[in-house]
Design an enzyme around this catalytic site. Structure first.
Site, mmCIF file in Angstrom:
data_model
loop_
_atom_site.group_PDB
_atom_site.id
_atom_site.type_symbol
_atom_site.label_atom_id
_atom_site.label_comp_id
_atom_site.label_asym_id
_atom_site.label_seq_id
_atom_site.Cartn_x
_atom_site.Cartn_y
_atom_site.Cartn_z
ATOM 1 C CG HIS A 257 -2.103 0.914 1.066
ATOM 2 N ND1 HIS A 257 -2.043 2.268 1.315
ATOM 3 C CD2 HIS A 257 -3.365 0.662 0.656
ATOM 4 C CE1 HIS A 257 -3.227 2.794 1.071
ATOM 5 N NE2 HIS A 257 -4.050 1.853 0.652
ATOM 6 C CD GLU A 312 -9.232 -3.519 -3.279
ATOM 7 O OE1 GLU A 312 -10.253 -4.102 -2.838
ATOM 8 O OE2 GLU A 312 -9.288 -2.625 -4.126
HETATM 9 N N1 CMC Z 1 3.740 -7.682 -4.679
HETATM 10 C C1 CMC Z 1 5.058 -7.722 -4.941
HETATM 11 N N2 CMC Z 1 5.858 -6.643 -4.863
HETATM 12 C C2 CMC Z 1 5.281 -5.489 -4.519
HETATM 13 C C3 CMC Z 1 3.925 -5.376 -4.230
HETATM 14 C C4 CMC Z 1 3.137 -6.541 -4.321
HETATM 15 N N3 CMC Z 1 1.843 -6.515 -4.058
HETATM 16 N N4 CMC Z 1 3.625 -4.094 -3.919
HETATM 17 C C5 CMC Z 1 4.778 -3.413 -4.022
HETATM 18 N N5 CMC Z 1 5.772 -4.249 -4.380
HETATM 19 C C6 CMC Z 1 7.176 -3.930 -4.563
HETATM 20 C C7 CMC Z 1 7.429 -3.308 -5.929
HETATM 21 O O1 CMC Z 1 7.682 -4.272 -6.913
HETATM 22 C C8 CMC Z 1 8.644 -2.480 -5.625
HETATM 23 O O2 CMC Z 1 9.752 -3.354 -5.523
HETATM 24 P P1 CMC Z 1 11.135 -3.023 -6.255
HETATM 25 O O3 CMC Z 1 11.590 -1.734 -5.647
HETATM 26 O O4 CMC Z 1 11.983 -4.211 -5.922
HETATM 27 O O5 CMC Z 1 10.789 -2.891 -7.689
HETATM 28 C C9 CMC Z 1 8.387 -1.974 -4.221
HETATM 29 O O6 CMC Z 1 7.535 -2.934 -3.609
HETATM 30 C C10 CMC Z 1 7.743 -0.602 -4.147
HETATM 31 O O7 CMC Z 1 6.633 -0.602 -5.015
HETATM 32 P P2 CMC Z 1 5.891 0.732 -5.486
HETATM 33 O O8 CMC Z 1 5.157 0.419 -6.742
HETATM 34 O O9 CMC Z 1 6.845 1.888 -5.513
HETATM 35 O O10 CMC Z 1 4.924 0.993 -4.291
HETATM 36 P P3 CMC Z 1 3.592 1.809 -4.352
HETATM 37 O O11 CMC Z 1 3.528 2.636 -3.157
HETATM 38 O O12 CMC Z 1 3.401 2.535 -5.646
HETATM 39 O O13 CMC Z 1 2.552 0.585 -4.336
HETATM 40 C C11 CMC Z 1 0.502 -0.460 -4.635
HETATM 41 C C12 CMC Z 1 1.288 0.586 -3.844
HETATM 42 C C13 CMC Z 1 -0.830 -0.720 -3.960
HETATM 43 C C14 CMC Z 1 0.266 0.066 -6.056
HETATM 44 C C15 CMC Z 1 1.336 -1.778 -4.717
HETATM 45 O O14 CMC Z 1 1.666 -2.233 -3.425
HETATM 46 C C16 CMC Z 1 0.650 -2.865 -5.525
HETATM 47 O O15 CMC Z 1 0.752 -2.873 -6.757
HETATM 48 N N6 CMC Z 1 -0.079 -3.824 -4.854
HETATM 49 C C17 CMC Z 1 -0.797 -4.863 -5.545
HETATM 50 C C18 CMC Z 1 -2.137 -4.343 -6.053
HETATM 51 C C19 CMC Z 1 -3.120 -4.129 -4.911
HETATM 52 O O16 CMC Z 1 -3.206 -4.910 -3.972
HETATM 53 N N7 CMC Z 1 -3.883 -3.034 -5.034
HETATM 54 C C20 CMC Z 1 -4.882 -2.644 -4.043
HETATM 55 C C21 CMC Z 1 -4.383 -1.484 -3.231
HETATM 56 S S1 CMC Z 1 -5.330 -1.227 -1.726
HETATM 57 C C22 CMC Z 1 -6.760 -0.494 -2.270
HETATM 58 C C23 CMC Z 1 -6.767 0.971 -2.116
HETATM 59 O O17 CMC Z 1 -6.622 1.474 -0.988
HETATM 60 O O18 CMC Z 1 -6.976 1.597 -3.161
#
Ligand code: CMC
Length: 372
Positions: A257, A312
């Site tokens: 998140h 989620e």
């Molecule tokens: N599985 C594997 N790796 C992950 C995940 C995950 N679910 N989430 C983040 N990472 C890794 C990502 O690959 C990156 O690693 P690296 O630096 O090695 O490339 C690191 O963590 C940081 O990721 P980021 O994209 O900079 O983090 P963010 O703050 O943009 O991500 C997120 C937030 C929700 C987009 C992401 O955690 C994600 O894609 N999760 C899976 C989709 C999901 O569950 N979405 C529902 C979100 S909750 C509903 C809401 O409140 O809207």
């Protein structure tokens, strides 16, 4: 922040930690795992409010005039559901071949900016009617008309199934709906506020917000969570499957998140609700084992990241237990979040200032300037 002096491209592109609005609607503390909605801790809000009461509370806090009571809103939402049902034949005829979320997007766009009922009431009232009709169309079944004196959650389940839901199911759906009404400056709420700031109006703001909600990084994750549980299939396969996916660079849906660096408190509300509803059936126990496996796999593969369960994950398990089709989970998220969006639109309209940030130009300059 002055142009060109940005902390990193990733955080600038994601507006990490940028404060985009003042709001009295909700506060997300990502370090403590605490969510406060309109002055209530999440668990207290869920224990004391159904969807209509939570929506009335948000609208009162947003300064809506007249301030609605839960009962007056219940009656008006019933009226709005009846009005929306008149649009269903047109909606179904014009959205053949579209998914439930795409159909809902078209349905909300059918609503007029003007009308006898306020647009926020028409928008909130229309969502369950459209979602239920679109889901039934997928099964080749005719739409079921709303019953205006029923509660919003009860009427949605009845329109979806064609028969009344049990009290336990209605309670579980209300727990879900109240929990996700609002959540700080998430992508769809920000979208709603940007559109509202141009004075485009309530309906346009809600349509735009749904478009933002639809993506798998926001409201589109629960379907893929269920796909993941199915693909894993057996307990023996949990660790190898997860390891393989992470090694391929795939994200595990339902984890991570932008704001929560600890467990999302909403996940616990849903875990509790689905346990009560199903008496902790095999699917729930399996989901818990996959969750444990995923957290271990993420810790091992990404030790520098603080990735925990987001809401989620158990949204998926809870909505599945309620018989909500997989194709409709994002649309059902909208059924609740539209309450928060409309409250934010009211807040933003009172601020009255156009949201218009700046960008950093990283493209080519004309030759003569580059040479200078
Ligand atoms: N599985 C594997 N790796 C992950 C995940 C995950 N679910 N989430 C983040 N990472 C890794 C990502 O690959 C990156 O690693 P690296 O630096 O090695 O490339 C690191 O963590 C940081 O990721 P980021 O994209 O900079 O983090 P963010 O703050 O943009 O991500 C997120 C937030 C929700 C987009 C992401 O955690 C994600 O894609 N999760 C899976 C989709 C999901 O569950 N979405 C529902 C979100 S909750 C509903 C809401 O409140 O809207």
């Amino acid at each position: 922040m002055s142009e060109g002096r940005i902390p990193s491209r990733a955080s600038a592109n994601g507006l990490d930690k940028v404060v985009a609005a003042e709001t009295a609607l909700s506060s997300v503390d990502g370090e403590a795992g605490r969510l406060v909605i309109a002055g209530y801790d999440l668990e207290e809000l869920v224990a004391t409010h159904d969807f209509e009461a939570a929506t009335a509370l948000l609208w009162r806090v947003a300064g809506r005039e007249p301030a609605p009571s839960a009962d007056s809103l219940r009656a008006q939402l019933g009226e709005a559901r009846v009005m929306a049902f008149r649009l269903v034949p047109h909606l179904l005829a014009s959205t053949k071949g579209l998914t439930v979320t795409e159909g809902l997007r078209a349905g909300l766009a059918l609503l007029s900016d003007d009308g006898d009922l306020a647009p926020e009431i028409r928008a909130v009232g229309a969502v369950p009617v459209f979602v239920a009709a679109l889901c039934r169309r997928e099964k080749g079944e005719p739409a079921v008309a709303p019953v205006p004196h029923h509660g919003h959650a009860a009427d949605f389940l009845r329109m979806l199934r064609g028969e009344p839901a049990s009290a336990a199911e209605i309670d579980a759906l209300n727990a879900y709906l109240v929990t996700v009404t609002d959540h700080g400056m998430n992508a769809s709420t920000f979208t709603a506020r940007v559109i509202a700031s141009t004075r485009a109006g309530m309906i346009s703001s809600v349509v735009g917000a749904l478009c933002a909600l639809k993506g798998p990084l926001h409201g589109g994750a629960p379907g893929p969570v269920l796909d993941m549980l199915d693909a894993i299939g057996t307990r023996d396969n949990i660790a190898p499957w997860l390891k393989r996916e992470i090694a391929k660079g795939e994200r595990l849906m339902g984890f991570g998140h932008r704001v929560y660096k600890v467990r999302d408190p909403r996940a616990d509300v849903f875990n509790k609700a689905v346990t009560l509803l199903t008496n902790g059936n095999e699917r729930v126990l399996f989901a818990r084992d996959v969750e444990r496996g995923a957290l271990a796999a993420l810790r091992e593969a990404k030790p520098d990241q603080r990735l925990d369960t987001n809401m989620e994950y158990y949204t998926a398990v809870l909505l599945e237990a309620l018989g909500i089709p997989r194709s409709a989970v994002t649309a059902v998220f909208c059924l609740s979040r539209v309450a928060g969006w409309t409250a934010h639109v009211m807040e933003q309209e009172r601020v009255g200032r156009l949201i218009r940030p700046q960008s950093v130009y990283v493209g080519e300059w004309p030759n003569d300037e580059a040479a200078a």
